[in-house]
Design an enzyme around this catalytic site. Structure first.
Site, PDB file in Angstrom:
ATOM      1  N   SER A   1      16.560   0.585  12.920  1.00  0.00           N
ATOM      2  CA  SER A   1      17.208   1.868  12.870  1.00  0.00           C
ATOM      3  C   SER A   1      16.931   2.844  13.959  1.00  0.00           C
ATOM      4  CB  SER A   1      17.023   2.689  11.547  1.00  0.00           C
ATOM      5  OG  SER A   1      15.672   3.003  11.618  1.00  0.00           O
TER       6      SER A   1
ATOM      7  N   ARG B   1      -1.452 -14.341  23.361  1.00  0.00           N
ATOM      8  CA  ARG B   1      -0.679 -12.912  23.687  1.00  0.00           C
ATOM      9  C   ARG B   1      -0.037 -12.804  24.844  1.00  0.00           C
ATOM     10  NH1 ARG B   1      -0.966 -10.074  18.917  1.00  0.00           N
ATOM     11  NH2 ARG B   1      -3.104 -10.647  17.674  1.00  0.00           N
TER      12      ARG B   1
ATOM     13  N   MET C   1       6.333  -5.257  16.039  1.00  0.00           N
ATOM     14  CA  MET C   1       5.274  -5.512  15.212  1.00  0.00           C
ATOM     15  C   MET C   1       4.111  -6.185  15.735  1.00  0.00           C
ATOM     16  SD  MET C   1       5.804  -2.940  12.996  1.00  0.00           S
ATOM     17  CE  MET C   1       4.504  -3.303  11.498  1.00  0.00           C
TER      18      MET C   1
ATOM     19  N   ILE D   1       1.082  -6.955  18.070  1.00  0.00           N
ATOM     20  CA  ILE D   1      -0.210  -6.355  19.043  1.00  0.00           C
ATOM     21  C   ILE D   1       0.082  -7.095  20.351  1.00  0.00           C
ATOM     22  CG2 ILE D   1      -2.393  -6.110  19.351  1.00  0.00           C
ATOM     23  CD1 ILE D   1      -2.571  -5.701  16.405  1.00  0.00           C
TER      24      ILE D   1
ATOM     25  N   HIS E   1       5.923   6.349  16.431  1.00  0.00           N
ATOM     26  CA  HIS E   1       5.111   5.945  15.371  1.00  0.00           C
ATOM     27  C   HIS E   1       5.224   7.112  14.259  1.00  0.00           C
ATOM     28  CE1 HIS E   1       1.242   4.535  13.535  1.00  0.00           C
ATOM     29  NE2 HIS E   1       1.182   5.891  13.078  1.00  0.00           N
TER      30      HIS E   1
ATOM     31  N   THR F   1      -0.597   2.187  25.562  1.00  0.00           N
ATOM     32  CA  THR F   1      -1.833   2.032  26.311  1.00  0.00           C
ATOM     33  C   THR F   1      -2.210   0.689  25.604  1.00  0.00           C
ATOM     34  OG1 THR F   1      -3.234   3.506  25.169  1.00  0.00           O
ATOM     35  CG2 THR F   1      -2.414   4.444  27.173  1.00  0.00           C
TER      36      THR F   1
ATOM     37  N   GLU G   1      12.604  10.995  13.344  1.00  0.00           N
ATOM     38  CA  GLU G   1      12.546   9.748  14.485  1.00  0.00           C
ATOM     39  C   GLU G   1      13.740   9.543  15.191  1.00  0.00           C
ATOM     40  OE1 GLU G   1      10.520   6.034  13.515  1.00  0.00           O
ATOM     41  OE2 GLU G   1       9.442   6.842  11.647  1.00  0.00           O
TER      42      GLU G   1
END
Ligand code: GRF
Length: 213
Positions: free
Chosen positions: A15, A67, A92, A94, A111, A143, A176
């Site tokens: 969204s 990652r 979602m 990391i 966030h 960061t 948001e």
């Protein structure tokens, strides 16, 4: 003037992506959404993007040994489209420290809390459990530390007695959708500067208040 090229990373509903795409339709909006990358192939946001004619890529983190190699593949796709600003919008996954370093000062996230309160997940429930009377959303530079980068702007909403996490999430989400396109606009207009971890924004109100009752 050339529009700022924005790449959006998502994992789900999309969204906020939709709000950015909608804002970018205005002829005088100074940014264009040039690609959307999802780590989840079934993310609803991918359809929002393709319906709007925005190129998409689904890159599964499961196809990479670690990652950083996943992050490098995502980055390669963003580079292919000439991205100048990366906007995380419900992404979602990391990331390795490599990714925010590669895009330092050019990667932002939204966030759904007033950071530094309530980083992480289930943040609306955390806000209700803590009994706060005001919550909201935060746009910040990314960061390596999760949800901890320099804050650019926030929007505040009331938390009412009787709110559950869904009600509060919906109230925050409406803000948001106002805030994220605004911040991308400021970035495109060169109004945001990040010096020694401190953000300053020229000629803009960096806190919005909900006008909802
Ligand atoms: C939003 O609440 C955003 O703040 C958080 O994840 C959610 C994504 O929602 N990071 P959507 O996919 O943009 O609808």
């Amino acid at each position: 003037m050339a529009k700022l090229k924005v790449g959006v990373l998502i994992s789900g509903r999309g969204s906020n992506l939709a709000a950015l795409i909608e804002a970018a339709k205005a002829p005088d909006y100074p940014a264009a959404i040039v690609c959307v990358v999802s780590n989840v192939a079934t993310a609803a946001g991918l359809k929002i993007a393709s319906d709007a004619g925005v190129p998409t890529a689904a890159i599964s983190h499961r196809d990479f040994p670690d990652r950083e190699s996943f992050d490098r593949a995502v980055s390669t796709d963003l580079e292919k489209h000439g991205v100048e600003l990366v906007a995380l919008a419900g992404f979602m996954r990391i990331q390795s420290a490599w990714f925010p370093a590669r895009w330092a000062g050019r990667i932002i996230n939204i966030h759904p809390s007033l950071l530094p309160a309530f980083p992480g997940l289930h943040v609306q429930q955390q806000a209700i459990d803590a009994g706060v009377r005001v919550s909201g959303c935060t746009v910040h530079f990314v960061t390596p530390e999760l949800d901890a980068g320099p804050i650019i702007a926030q929007a505040a909403v009331p938390v009412f007695a009787g709110d559950d996490a869904d009600k509060l999430a919906a109230r925050i989400l409406r803000q948001e959708h106002r805030l994220y396109p605004e911040v991308v606009r400021w970035f495109a207009e060169g109004r945001i500067s990040l010096i020694d971890g401190q953000v300053s924004v020229k000629d803009a109100a960096t806190v919005l208040f909900s006008s909802e009752p």
